[in-house]
Write a protein that holds these residues in place. Structure first.
Motif, short mmCIF file in Angstrom:
data_model
loop_
_atom_site.label_atom_id
_atom_site.label_comp_id
_atom_site.label_asym_id
_atom_site.label_seq_id
_atom_site.Cartn_x
_atom_site.Cartn_y
_atom_site.Cartn_z
N ARG A 4 0.85 -1.18 0.00
CA ARG A 4 0.00 0.00 0.00
C ARG A 4 0.90 1.25 0.00
NH1 ARG A 4 -2.61 3.40 3.62
NH2 ARG A 4 -1.28 2.60 5.28
N THR A 5 0.62 2.19 -0.89
CA THR A 5 1.44 3.40 -0.92
C THR A 5 0.55 4.60 -0.63
OG1 THR A 5 1.07 3.72 -3.28
CG2 THR A 5 3.02 2.48 -2.64
N GLU A 6 1.19 5.62 -0.12
CA GLU A 6 0.46 6.86 0.16
C GLU A 6 1.14 8.01 -0.56
OE1 GLU A 6 0.04 7.88 4.25
OE2 GLU A 6 -1.16 6.10 4.68
N PRO A 7 0.35 8.94 -1.08
CA PRO A 7 0.98 10.09 -1.73
C PRO A 7 1.78 10.90 -0.71
CG PRO A 7 -1.42 10.13 -2.01
CD PRO A 7 -1.11 9.00 -1.11
N THR A 28 3.28 16.53 -5.31
CA THR A 28 2.74 15.35 -4.64
C THR A 28 3.23 14.12 -5.40
OG1 THR A 28 0.79 16.65 -4.15
CG2 THR A 28 0.65 14.30 -3.74
N ASP A 30 3.61 9.91 -5.94
CA ASP A 30 3.22 8.53 -5.66
C ASP A 30 4.44 7.70 -6.01
OD1 ASP A 30 2.05 6.12 -5.27
OD2 ASP A 30 0.92 6.14 -7.15
N GLY A 31 5.17 7.27 -5.03
CA GLY A 31 6.46 6.67 -5.32
C GLY A 31 7.37 7.75 -5.87
N ASN A 33 6.69 9.04 -8.95
CA ASN A 33 5.93 9.74 -9.98
C ASN A 33 5.16 10.92 -9.39
OD1 ASN A 33 6.63 7.85 -12.03
ND2 ASN A 33 5.22 6.41 -11.04
N ILE A 35 2.13 13.22 -9.04
CA ILE A 35 0.70 13.13 -9.35
C ILE A 35 0.01 14.48 -9.19
CG2 ILE A 35 0.42 10.66 -8.90
CD1 ILE A 35 -0.62 11.38 -6.12
#
Lengths: 368, 158
Positions: A4-7, A28, A30-31, A33, A35
């Motif tokens: 599970r990832t969180e921004p 922001t 995500d990993g 990248n 977003i």
């Protein structure tokens, strides 16, 4: 199994070396990248437009130096053109030629800095290209010093012409710079665009669609890189741009590569313009003599000019007094940030830094 | 050379479609009623005879009795330029519809006008402070703006 990832929101700047001054990006992730992206500006806001309301028109010229501080000549020129339009003042030929020579040299300086920082932002290269670019820039700033005694805050264009005629030893010095510049430009171009790393890092990155670019009011090299051949020097020639011959280079894909490629090509066109100006310029007065006391009648004026960053114009409203009632700066650096989010979202941080540099904005002009 | 489309020409072209929304015109500009500005802008961008694809600049002037928002439109295909102006009365919360859906380029410029002039744009996606900071009081480009006194005396305080 998927994790599970969180921004993660990362604030880059305002004091980060890659953000060209006091600019802050709120990204922001995500990993790795991006977003979401938002520009946060205003750290260099000095209230230039408010200050202009409390000064005489002639005094505002010094404020325009401090807008785009790597391109003062063009800012001066844009402002005085607007003032001259307010009273319909005719400028002597020699004055206009000197302005155009100075502005085109300034465009070279601005684009050199833009391209120089480009490699810096790609990471590595030890600042070689930047130092090359600064070497040439230094020689042109020496020319400015001969013209008006200043290198950065020049205040060279004045209402009705220029501050003073060029000294006799300016012309041979200019000749030497012009003889060397094509070689320098080739060298820089080879260094930057023949590099495989540069090509693989920048081609196809952050492309801007031409229709969207126009819709977002982008102007200057950023717009032309997307393939829109729009240049105010061609569309509405001011000073002597209608007497010189030059091309408007356009890019094909509107990606980071094209945005820098267009700038290098524009350096060559600027050299062409300066060459033609030297051939055409003739002795004569450099400044209209009736421009010493400037008190325009009520009215407003705006002259769009092509600064190295894009469309630069001053919207002046006069109430008949010695100070402008309103002086609005149409700042290309600022408005070119309109597509900031579209350019960055979907790419990685390392690309974001380069995309940001490809807009080639100047914080003095963004925040005003 | 860029054609400067005079206010009268543009007013004539707009009157048959927008009627009363065209308030006034001079050589330099045409005045539009605040409520109609978004519709007029959308028409001028989309209609092929006008084709004003580029919003060159958007700004405002404080004339004390009213604010005047100035739209400078450029048509790249026709190489023409024209000026729309909107008079927005009132000192407390003057507002007019946004043109952000018509031109993306209006987004930052409208934010700037709101920040410095205090003219708000209805329907703007992100109308917040731009050049000043969150919590800043007043709108500094207004003619009646006074800088608040410093909370300390120089050079002793700090």
């Amino acid at each position: 199994m998927t994790l599970r990832t969180e921004p993660v929101v990362v604030s880059i700047g305002p004091h980060h070396p890659s953000t060209h001054g006091v600019f802050r990006m709120r990204l922001t992730f995500d990993g790795e990248n991006i977003i979401d992206a938002e520009p946060v500006i205003g750290y260099l806001h000095r209230g230039t437009e408010k200050l202009a309301e409390e000064r005489q028109y002639t005094q505002v010229i010094t404020l325009t130096d401090r807008l785009d501080y790597v391109s003062s000549m063009t800012s001066n020129q844009a402002f005085v053109l607007s003032c001259e339009k307010l009273i319909g003042l005719e400028v002597p030929d020699r004055g206009m030629y000197l302005r155009v020579i100075a502005s085109e040299l300034q465009r070279i300086v601005s684009h050199l800095i833009g391209v120089g920082f480009f490699l810096q932002e790609l990471g590595g290269f030890g600042g070689t290209a930047l130092m090359y670019a600064f070497r040439e820039r230094e020689r042109i700033l020496d020319l400015f010093e001969m013209l008006c005694g200043a290198r950065i805050t020049v205040s060279y264009s004045r209402i009705g012409g220029v501050f003073a005629d060029a000294p006799a030893d300016f012309w041979p010095a200019l000749r030497r710079v012009l003889d060397d510049m094509p070689g320098y430009t080739d060298e820089l171009e080879a260094l930057v665009f023949e590099s495989e790393i540069v090509q693989s890092r920048t081609k196809g990155v952050s492309p801007i669609d031409p229709v969207l670019a126009v819709n977002a009011s982008l102007t200057g090299p950023v717009l032309r890189a997307s393939g829109v051949a729009w240049d105010w020097r061609k569309a509405a020639p001011y000073d002597v741009y209608d007497r010189v011959d030059f091309d408007v280079p356009v890019g094909a894909n509107g990606d980071n590569y094209d945005r820098f490629w267009v700038r290098i090509q524009e350096v060559r066109q600027s050299l062409r313009i300066v060459e033609q100006c030297i051939e055409q310029i003739e002795p004569g007065p450099v400044r209209a003599t009736d421009a010493m006391l400037f008190r325009p009648p009520p009215g407003d004026s705006y002259v769009p000019t092509e600064s190295p960053k894009g469309e630069l114009g001053f919207y002046l409203v006069s109430d008949g007094s010695i100070a402008p009632y309103r002086c609005h700066v149409r700042a290309p650096s600022f408005i070119n940030l309109s597509l900031f989010k579209e350019m960055l979202v979907g790419w990685k941080l390392a690309d974001a830094i380069v995309s940001l540099g490809s807009l080639d904005f100047n914080m003095g002009e963004v925040d005003r | 050379m860029t054609t400067a489309v005079t206010g009268h020409e543009l007013a004539d072209a707009l009157r048959e479609r927008f009627g009363e929304a065209v308030v006034d015109s001079t050589d330099g500009a045409v005045w539009i009623a605040p409520a109609a500005i978004a519709g007029v802008c959308a028409f001028l961008r989309e209609d092929e005879a006008h084709d004003y694809a580029l919003l060159s600049s958007l700004t405002a002037v404080d004339y004390v009795e009213y604010f005047e928002v100035v739209y400078r439109l450029t048509s790249l295909s026709r190489n023409a330029m024209t000026v729309l102006k909107v008079r927005v009365p009132g000192r407390d919360g003057p507002s007019l519809p946004t043109v952000t859906p018509v031109w993306r380029g209006a987004e930052l410029q409208e934010r700037e006008v709101w920040d410095l002039m205090g003219v708000s744009f209805d329907g703007h996606p992100n109308l917040k402070r731009l050049l000043t900071w969150e919590g800043f009081e007043g709108h500094p480009l207004r003619r009646d703006y006074l800088e608040p006194p410093l909370p300390y005396t120089w050079p002793h305080g700090g």
